[in-house]
Write a protein that holds these residues in place. Sequence first.
Motif, short mmCIF file in Angstrom:
data_model
loop_
_atom_site.label_atom_id
_atom_site.label_comp_id
_atom_site.label_asym_id
_atom_site.label_seq_id
_atom_site.Cartn_x
_atom_site.Cartn_y
_atom_site.Cartn_z
N UNK A 2 0.81 -1.22 0.00
CA UNK A 2 0.00 0.00 0.00
C UNK A 2 0.85 1.27 0.00
N UNK A 3 0.26 2.34 -0.49
CA UNK A 3 0.97 3.61 -0.63
C UNK A 3 1.54 4.10 0.69
N UNK A 4 0.82 3.91 1.79
CA UNK A 4 1.21 4.51 3.06
C UNK A 4 2.51 3.94 3.63
N UNK A 5 2.89 2.72 3.24
CA UNK A 5 4.14 2.17 3.75
C UNK A 5 5.33 2.61 2.90
N UNK A 6 5.04 3.17 1.74
CA UNK A 6 6.11 3.59 0.83
C UNK A 6 6.54 5.01 1.17
N UNK A 7 6.96 5.20 2.42
CA UNK A 7 7.39 6.48 2.96
C UNK A 7 8.51 6.23 3.97
N UNK A 8 9.27 7.28 4.35
CA UNK A 8 10.30 7.13 5.38
C UNK A 8 9.66 6.62 6.67
N UNK A 9 10.35 5.76 7.46
CA UNK A 9 11.74 5.35 7.27
C UNK A 9 11.91 4.12 6.38
N UNK A 10 10.80 3.61 5.86
CA UNK A 10 10.89 2.41 5.02
C UNK A 10 11.44 2.74 3.62
N UNK A 11 10.98 3.87 3.09
CA UNK A 11 11.24 4.14 1.68
C UNK A 11 11.41 5.64 1.46
N UNK A 12 12.48 5.99 0.75
CA UNK A 12 12.75 7.37 0.37
C UNK A 12 12.79 7.42 -1.16
N UNK A 13 11.84 8.10 -1.76
CA UNK A 13 11.73 8.09 -3.22
C UNK A 13 13.00 8.60 -3.90
N UNK A 14 13.72 9.48 -3.23
CA UNK A 14 14.96 10.00 -3.81
C UNK A 14 16.15 9.68 -2.91
N UNK A 15 16.05 8.57 -2.20
CA UNK A 15 17.03 8.28 -1.17
C UNK A 15 18.12 7.31 -1.54
N UNK A 16 19.02 7.15 -0.60
CA UNK A 16 20.18 6.26 -0.70
C UNK A 16 19.72 4.81 -0.87
N UNK A 17 20.37 4.09 -1.79
CA UNK A 17 19.99 2.70 -2.05
C UNK A 17 20.10 1.84 -0.81
N UNK A 18 21.18 1.97 -0.06
CA UNK A 18 21.38 1.11 1.10
C UNK A 18 20.23 1.24 2.09
N UNK A 19 19.81 2.48 2.34
CA UNK A 19 18.73 2.72 3.29
C UNK A 19 17.41 2.17 2.74
N UNK A 20 17.17 2.37 1.46
CA UNK A 20 15.93 1.87 0.87
C UNK A 20 15.88 0.35 0.87
N UNK A 21 16.97 -0.29 0.53
CA UNK A 21 16.95 -1.76 0.49
C UNK A 21 16.87 -2.35 1.90
N UNK A 22 17.49 -1.68 2.89
CA UNK A 22 17.38 -2.16 4.26
C UNK A 22 16.00 -1.94 4.85
N UNK A 23 15.24 -1.01 4.30
CA UNK A 23 13.89 -0.73 4.77
C UNK A 23 12.85 -1.41 3.91
#
Length: 678
Positions: free
Chosen positions: A484-505
């Motif tokens: 769902x859209x609501x989980x696709x946000x920090x700290x799980x997901x940063x649309x313009x963020x660092x790959x390591x952080x996105x993959x770990x989240x």
Amino acid sequence: MTPRAITLAAALCCAGVAHAAAIPEFVPDVDPTQSACTDFNAWANNNWVKANPIPADKSRWGGFDALAEKSQNAQRGIVEAAAKNADSAKPGSIEQKIGWIYRAAMDEAAIERASFDPIKKDLAAIAALKTNADVITWLQQAHARGEGRTFGFGVSADYKNAKRQIAFAGQGGLGLPGPEYYSKAEHAKLRTAYVAHIAKLFELTGTAADEAQARAAQVMALETQLAAASFLRVELRKPENQYNFVTVEQANKVTPHWDWAQYFKTMQVDAGVTATGGFSLSQPKFFAALDTLLAEAPVAQWQAYFSFHAIDGASPSLAKAFQDENFAFYGKTLNGTPEQEVRWKRALGAVNGSMGQALGQLYVKQYFTPEAKVRAQQLVDNVRNALKARIDNLDWMTPETKAKAIAKWQTFLPKIGYPDTWRDWTGLTVTADSHYANLRAARAFNQRFNLAKIGKATDRYEWSMTPQTVNAYYSPSTNTINFPAAILQPPFFYAKGDDAINYGGIGAVIGHEAGHGFDDQGSQFDGEGNNANWWTAEDRQRFEERANKLVAQADEYAPLPQHPDKRANGRLTLGENIGDLGGLNMAYDAMVKATVGQPDPMLDGMSRDQRFFMNWAKVWAGSIRPENQLVRLNTDPHAPAGFRTNAAPSNMPAFAKAYGCKAGDAMVRPDDKRVVIW
């Protein structure tokens, strides 16, 4: 979310996004008194927990909960605007209906004036029952209104022919968290509190104290009999305990006093379709016991049971005295929560319960960008491809079973953000001035919507979770992974963020849901969604051996220092723990491939691998009230958050390398204890 996602996978498999700057929201705050190699959760999250105490209206607080609160605040703006403009909105529009539902739920004065008037007719009808035949008729009519009593009834894909939708009838009818609460000595105090709660609700409707106590005892006795015939949660993990396909004629032999053809007729379901196509009478032992009670339990006992559950189910929507008593038991006593949620949060819950998908339609317009969906799609494709590579490289699985596993992988359907087609709400009638009437209308409307699926083709593109929900899920019957859209946000997901952080989240969340397709339950379903064995006997045995090691790891975990004898249930939480372990490994592999050849910038003083594992830890940062944790140890298929933070990394050599951990450290499993499944 569509077959296009699978088509795009090859093109996007190796794409990565490099960023030279740290993400402002991602601030590592480690506890220097702890060691990452001894207790990663304590090292990474202790300071966050100290700085973020559990709010008074919550039973737990962590990354998921904080993001859910953010989603709630966003939704509040939407529903308040809808309520303000509802009278002038397009007649019959979702904006108008949402506005009226919210406005009525916020009208505390009207709700207080109504007291318990909204259920008086129901209570009078229950009081008028004369015979056990009347009891059966009333129960069937309640189910037709969407008011489940004594057992659950819903619609889902046939376990043996997932392309069609059938009815499922399953055990239910209990007010306590699970069957064991009615028999184990350790729950005696809670049983006493529950009986007092039942009696209090009777008193609030005018029943004398002595009579209320007597009726409460009747309710408890009846529920205890239902509990004795019910499966425990861990037993319900087995597909054979979830599904028992029968014709109406066969079902009637299990329940000779309960005519299923008449039930389907009352429910306005085509009994002919059900008779020829059949349905799942999922727990025959339970229904045989229920049938005996329907025939033999005194009518007065059934009246007490039905009356209590009518009052109890409606209490959050009645006058303040009922709301307070409902919270006193379910909030304070059961879960240790000090304060009730403020009114707007409860009113928002009413909107979500009634028209959640419609609210989601408005939510994604404001809070989910096309750019975020594209980036999320990229991550989903990369993690899915990492799963395929891991299956290809398994050293414990034979080529025969691998081919079947890959065949299942190929039919995965990822769905991201929100449905491609929104649901139609034509036919739902609500008003601005009757809170309980709105809830009842929506309940009946949603019941008819679901029952209309019986006998129809399964729609793999349908969502069972709203876009504004901070969660994700895998459906074995449709072989879909859903974000769902609501989980696709920090700290799980940063649309313009660092790959390591996105993959770990979010990457690990994606891998987790994909891993459910191959956990202890999902592995018993094929790529078409059918409960079918695609394993060789030898491979299944090897899987079980590895899974049992993971069970043993969870069984050792005691989350509450004040209750050292209360441990996680490794068998109950096995599916989620397999999802965590496989998901984190998939996400790590995907990150490595996505960033191959790129320099490793030291962001926030951490290497790429350290940022990856740190965001995994931040996702699970949190604390929980002891009362709620005790309930969850018995009922929640998810292990405690502290275990989830530590368990998967402790089985991964990449973690030990990232933090310089050595053999013998608690976060480094010895070779004979380390688990690798997918």
